[in-house]
Scaffold this active site. Structure first.
Site, mmCIF file in Angstrom:
data_model
loop_
_atom_site.group_PDB
_atom_site.id
_atom_site.type_symbol
_atom_site.label_atom_id
_atom_site.label_comp_id
_atom_site.label_asym_id
_atom_site.label_seq_id
_atom_site.Cartn_x
_atom_site.Cartn_y
_atom_site.Cartn_z
ATOM 1 N N LYS A 1 -39.067 -35.422 38.643
ATOM 2 C CA LYS A 1 -38.566 -35.847 37.336
ATOM 3 C C LYS A 1 -38.068 -34.644 36.544
ATOM 4 O O LYS A 1 -38.670 -33.574 36.567
ATOM 5 C CB LYS A 1 -39.677 -36.556 36.552
ATOM 6 C CG LYS A 1 -40.004 -37.952 37.067
ATOM 7 C CD LYS A 1 -41.015 -38.624 36.153
ATOM 8 C CE LYS A 1 -41.299 -40.044 36.588
ATOM 9 N NZ LYS A 1 -42.287 -40.700 35.691
ATOM 10 N N ARG B 1 -43.697 -39.051 44.947
ATOM 11 C CA ARG B 1 -43.219 -40.306 44.366
ATOM 12 C C ARG B 1 -42.311 -41.012 45.364
ATOM 13 O O ARG B 1 -41.662 -40.369 46.193
ATOM 14 C CB ARG B 1 -42.453 -40.051 43.071
ATOM 15 C CG ARG B 1 -43.260 -39.356 41.976
ATOM 16 C CD ARG B 1 -42.385 -39.107 40.759
ATOM 17 N NE ARG B 1 -43.114 -38.467 39.661
ATOM 18 C CZ ARG B 1 -43.170 -37.163 39.461
ATOM 19 N NH1 ARG B 1 -42.537 -36.340 40.299
ATOM 20 N NH2 ARG B 1 -43.843 -36.657 38.437
ATOM 21 N N HIS C 1 -46.678 -32.663 37.494
ATOM 22 C CA HIS C 1 -46.827 -33.046 36.100
ATOM 23 C C HIS C 1 -46.502 -31.865 35.183
ATOM 24 O O HIS C 1 -46.961 -30.751 35.423
ATOM 25 C CB HIS C 1 -48.261 -33.503 35.810
ATOM 26 C CG HIS C 1 -48.586 -34.841 36.400
ATOM 27 N ND1 HIS C 1 -49.878 -35.291 36.573
ATOM 28 C CD2 HIS C 1 -47.781 -35.839 36.854
ATOM 29 C CE1 HIS C 1 -49.859 -36.492 37.108
ATOM 30 N NE2 HIS C 1 -48.605 -36.846 37.285
ATOM 31 N N ARG D 1 -50.085 -42.225 45.718
ATOM 32 C CA ARG D 1 -50.056 -41.029 44.859
ATOM 33 C C ARG D 1 -51.343 -40.930 44.050
ATOM 34 O O ARG D 1 -51.940 -39.849 43.934
ATOM 35 C CB ARG D 1 -48.838 -41.107 43.939
ATOM 36 C CG ARG D 1 -48.634 -39.926 43.002
ATOM 37 C CD ARG D 1 -47.261 -40.052 42.332
ATOM 38 N NE ARG D 1 -47.081 -39.177 41.187
ATOM 39 C CZ ARG D 1 -46.682 -37.909 41.274
ATOM 40 N NH1 ARG D 1 -46.468 -37.370 42.462
ATOM 41 N NH2 ARG D 1 -46.517 -37.186 40.181
ATOM 42 N N HIS E 1 -46.898 -46.095 44.914
ATOM 43 C CA HIS E 1 -47.461 -45.261 43.853
ATOM 44 C C HIS E 1 -48.988 -45.211 43.924
ATOM 45 O O HIS E 1 -49.601 -44.248 43.452
ATOM 46 C CB HIS E 1 -47.003 -45.760 42.486
ATOM 47 C CG HIS E 1 -46.868 -44.668 41.473
ATOM 48 N ND1 HIS E 1 -45.910 -43.677 41.558
ATOM 49 C CD2 HIS E 1 -47.592 -44.373 40.360
ATOM 50 C CE1 HIS E 1 -46.030 -42.848 40.543
ATOM 51 N NE2 HIS E 1 -47.052 -43.233 39.815
ATOM 52 N N TYR F 1 -56.912 -38.900 35.848
ATOM 53 C CA TYR F 1 -57.671 -39.059 37.093
ATOM 54 C C TYR F 1 -59.135 -38.694 36.927
ATOM 55 O O TYR F 1 -59.957 -39.045 37.779
ATOM 56 C CB TYR F 1 -57.028 -38.219 38.208
ATOM 57 C CG TYR F 1 -55.653 -38.718 38.564
ATOM 58 C CD1 TYR F 1 -55.492 -39.910 39.272
ATOM 59 C CD2 TYR F 1 -54.508 -38.034 38.155
ATOM 60 C CE1 TYR F 1 -54.230 -40.395 39.572
ATOM 61 C CE2 TYR F 1 -53.248 -38.510 38.455
ATOM 62 C CZ TYR F 1 -53.109 -39.694 39.159
ATOM 63 O OH TYR F 1 -51.870 -40.175 39.443
#
Length: 301
Positions: free
Chosen positions: A177, A153, A269, A246, A243, A278
């Protein structure tokens, strides 16, 4: 409702001190709760009816994803007040919220465009006239390379510290995150050598890997501006954002038959559900399967 304002401040303090939320998340919470407080100023209670009304207002004003986030923020705040015995009844226990988010397919970058941008970056480095220009162009090349080769990120790139990089093992320790840590490998030796050269050329000592002209960490917005500027200068007409690198990273691996679980781990994730988006965009893979496997293409008519 003055007491509500105080409890919101208390909750934000708890989120910062005890939950360890990132500055960006705290900023979003503060905005959402300020908006909620503005709505509740005209109410005289924290009832179920008021919350249903507020949820309806959010859905009318915002797209489903934004409304969902704002509702989740208020719901967490109500849970805090319930836990602290500030309210006797939590109306969210009796509210059924149903919303369907449209599937927004991530935007990817054609691999040929990424190659064009990278070539432009290396040309900037080759023809740099001063030591400082070489340092800046080298920094930008490494950022572009890492965006594409690791799927990091932009916030992770901006906040990457020297202590998080081990050039002996070519590992990067990423704190993403929710303070989740994951290990990313620098699989291309050339990138590792570029990082070594960049560190030797820096004019400032800093705990951050990527720095600006005054020695502070290179900000997320500066990275966005650089990526867009390089893309335009390279003649890529598509509006490019960090992004999108990514998304392209994940899609390219999926096209190469990499297991979705591995891609989930590489992206950091928490849920495989997030990564499954995806599977909707592997158009090249779908075309390859149909061209290679469909029996119609073996007909000789």
């Amino acid at each position: 409702m003055q007491k509500l304002s105080i409890e919101i401040e208390n909750y934000l303090t708890v989120c910062q001190d005890l939950k360890g939320l990132s500055p960006l998340t705290l900023k979003a919470y503060a905005i959402d709760l300020k908006q909620f407080y503005a709505f509740m100023q005209h109410k005289d209670c924290l009832s179920k009816e008021c919350m249903i009304e507020y949820i309806d207002v959010l859905h009318k004003q915002y797209k489903p994803k934004s409304a969902k986030r704002k509702i989740a923020c208020v719901k967490a705040f109500y849970h805090f007040m319930e836990t602290e015995n500030i309210i006797d009844n939590n109306p969210f226990h009796k509210i059924q919220i149903k919303y369907k988010e449209p599937i927004m397919l991530p935007k990817t970058i054609p691999l040929s465009s990424i190659e064009t941008i990278l070539k432009y970056g290396y040309q900037q480095y080759k023809y740099a006239n001063s030591a400082y220009q070489k340092q800046v162009s080298l920094r930008n090349i490494i950022i572009l390379e890492l965006l594409f080769s690791t799927g990091m990120r932009v916030s992770e790139i901006s906040n990457l510290k020297l202590e998080n990089i081990d050039l002996k093992s070519n590992n990067i320790y990423i704190f993403g995150k929710g303070s989740k840590e994951r290990i990313m490998c620098i699989a291309n030796k050339e990138i590792s050598l570029l990082i070594k050269d960049y560190l030797e050329s820096r004019r400032f000592n800093s705990k951050y890997l990527f720095i600006n002209k005054i020695g502070n960490n290179y900000s997320e917005q500066s990275i966005r501006n650089m990526v867009n500027a390089y893309a335009k200068a390279a003649g890529v007409e598509l509006h490019i954002t960090p992004h999108m690198f990514r998304h392209t990273f994940a899609t390219a691996l999926l096209d190469e038959d990499v297991n979705l679980r591995y891609i989930q781990q590489l992206l950091g994730h928490s849920s495989i559900v997030t990564t499954q988006i995806y599977t909707h965009i592997s158009t090249n893979k779908i075309r390859q399967i149909l061209e290679d496997k469909h029996p119609r293409n073996r007909f000789n008519l």
